[in-house]
Write an enzyme that holds these catalytic residues in place. Structure first.
Site, PDB file in Angstrom:
ATOM      1  N   LEU A  28      37.657  29.094  32.366  1.00 24.00           N
ATOM      2  CA  LEU A  28      37.275  27.852  33.021  1.00 24.00           C
ATOM      3  C   LEU A  28      36.173  27.144  32.238  1.00 24.00           C
ATOM      4  CD1 LEU A  28      37.290  29.337  36.622  1.00 24.00           C
ATOM      5  CD2 LEU A  28      38.932  27.679  35.729  1.00 24.00           C
ATOM      6  N   TYR A  81      29.417  28.845  36.983  1.00 23.58           N
ATOM      7  CA  TYR A  81      30.636  28.318  36.376  1.00 23.58           C
ATOM      8  C   TYR A  81      31.220  29.356  35.429  1.00 23.58           C
ATOM      9  CZ  TYR A  81      27.490  26.322  32.646  1.00 23.58           C
ATOM     10  OH  TYR A  81      26.555  26.112  31.650  1.00 23.58           O
ATOM     11  N   CYS A  82      32.541  29.345  35.336  1.00 24.63           N
ATOM     12  CA  CYS A  82      33.310  30.323  34.555  1.00 24.63           C
ATOM     13  C   CYS A  82      32.890  31.758  34.878  1.00 24.63           C
ATOM     14  CB  CYS A  82      33.176  30.055  33.055  1.00 24.63           C
ATOM     15  SG  CYS A  82      34.480  30.841  32.066  1.00 24.63           S
ATOM     16  N   PRO A  83      32.970  32.167  36.154  1.00 24.93           N
ATOM     17  CA  PRO A  83      32.549  33.522  36.526  1.00 24.93           C
ATOM     18  C   PRO A  83      33.494  34.582  35.976  1.00 24.93           C
ATOM     19  CG  PRO A  83      33.627  32.432  38.375  1.00 24.93           C
ATOM     20  CD  PRO A  83      33.482  31.396  37.302  1.00 24.93           C
ATOM     21  N   LYS A 127      22.585  34.073  36.344  1.00 25.71           N
ATOM     22  CA  LYS A 127      23.414  34.141  35.146  1.00 25.71           C
ATOM     23  C   LYS A 127      22.861  33.248  34.037  1.00 25.71           C
ATOM     24  CE  LYS A 127      28.149  33.075  33.638  1.00 25.71           C
ATOM     25  NZ  LYS A 127      29.516  32.769  34.120  1.00 25.71           N
TER      26      LYS A 127
END
Length: 289
Positions: free
Chosen positions: A94, A150-152, A163
């Site tokens: 993502l 975002y983009c986990p 993060k």
């Protein structure tokens, strides 16, 4: 079939170094991704080890999954409203954000039919290298999914629950690229806010079969803030190289052979075609020239 030892590639190894500053390409966006694939093929063929540093200027790097948003064009308008260009990378996952405060870095490593590298082992190499590089500052990261970032992913790197980095992998024949983005410095809240707004505009509250994160900007931070020190992208790069040097690794500049350049040109054209297909009229022509 055996699996590589976790510490094998981080100690007593020879690396070729490629970085944005030495690239003989005028394009500084799609070139990074085309070069990664070229280096992957080189590594697989010649069983060499490569380091690839590729910081970018302002750029939203979309995954192919993002193009499945039901209101994808509306989502792209959000990115434009933030004044950010965007491209679709040649791998899954993502959206992530790149700018002058974010370091993109890849370990590109060989494998063979007799000695395959598990996915987790590849992630653990990068996880260990980053922690070894920052341990002098009294903190180490943990690796687990930060679901509202975002983009986990399973190997999100965090300190104190926030993060600051995400790891992904790309594999071509006998080559593995373990790629990390590290939010070193800058305004991480704004980066996350933009991606949150991107998904909200792209979904408009609809439920779809694909999972897109509900991004909480408070779930993310920069490494500089989390370590409580003054840190830059160049300094982070130096920390990584210093760690490998201390582990008796030899690092030499990589050359752009005719074979690498030929594979690069092929990869560049594929990236252009992919972005034309995925983005249509929304493609940023300046990025693809």
């Amino acid at each position: 079939m055996t699996t590589t030892d976790k510490k094998d590639f981080l100690t007593n190894h020879y690396y070729k170094l490629y970085e944005a500053a030495t690239m003989p390409f005028s394009n500084q966006t799609i070139s990074h991704f085309a070069l990664t694939d070229s280096l992957l093929r080189y590594v697989g063929k010649y069983q060499k080890n490569i380091l690839h540093f590729w910081p970018t200027s302002n750029l939203v790097i979309l995954g192919m999954m993002d193009t499945k948003l039901p209101y994808f064009k509306d989502a792209l308008e959000v990115i434009k409203s933030y004044g950010q260009p965007y491209i679709v990378r040649n791998s899954g996952g993502l959206a992530v954000v790149g700018d002058e405060g974010v370091l993109n870095f890849s370990l590109i490593l060989p494998e063979s039919l007799e000695q395959k590298m598990s996915i987790d082992t590849g992630y653990e190499y990068m996880f260990q290298l980053i922690n070894d590089s920052i341990k002098q500052y009294g903190k180490i990261s943990k690796a687990y999914e930060i679901k509202d970032s975002y983009c986990p992913g399973d190997f999100d790197l965090s300190i104190d629950g926030k993060k600051f980095a995400g790891i992904s992998q790309r594999r071509l024949k006998n080559g593995v690229a373990i790629m990390i983005y590290i939010s070193v410095t800058g305004n991480q809240f704004k980066r996350a806010e933009m991606i949150r707004d991107f998904y909200e505009a792209g979904l408009k509250g609809e439920t779809v079969k694909w999972h897109f994160p509900s991004v909480n900007p408070e779930a993310m931070s920069t490494l500089e803030e989390l370590l409580g020190i003054s840190l830059s992208v160049d300094k982070m790069k130096e920390l990584i190289l210093s760690t490998l040097n201390q582990n008796n690794c030899t690092i030499v500049p990589g050359e752009y052979s005719s074979e690498i350049l030929s594979d690069y040109n092929e990869g560049f054209e594929k990236m252009i075609r992919r972005n034309q297909q995925m983005l249509g009229d929304s493609i940023d022509k300046e990025l693809s020239e």
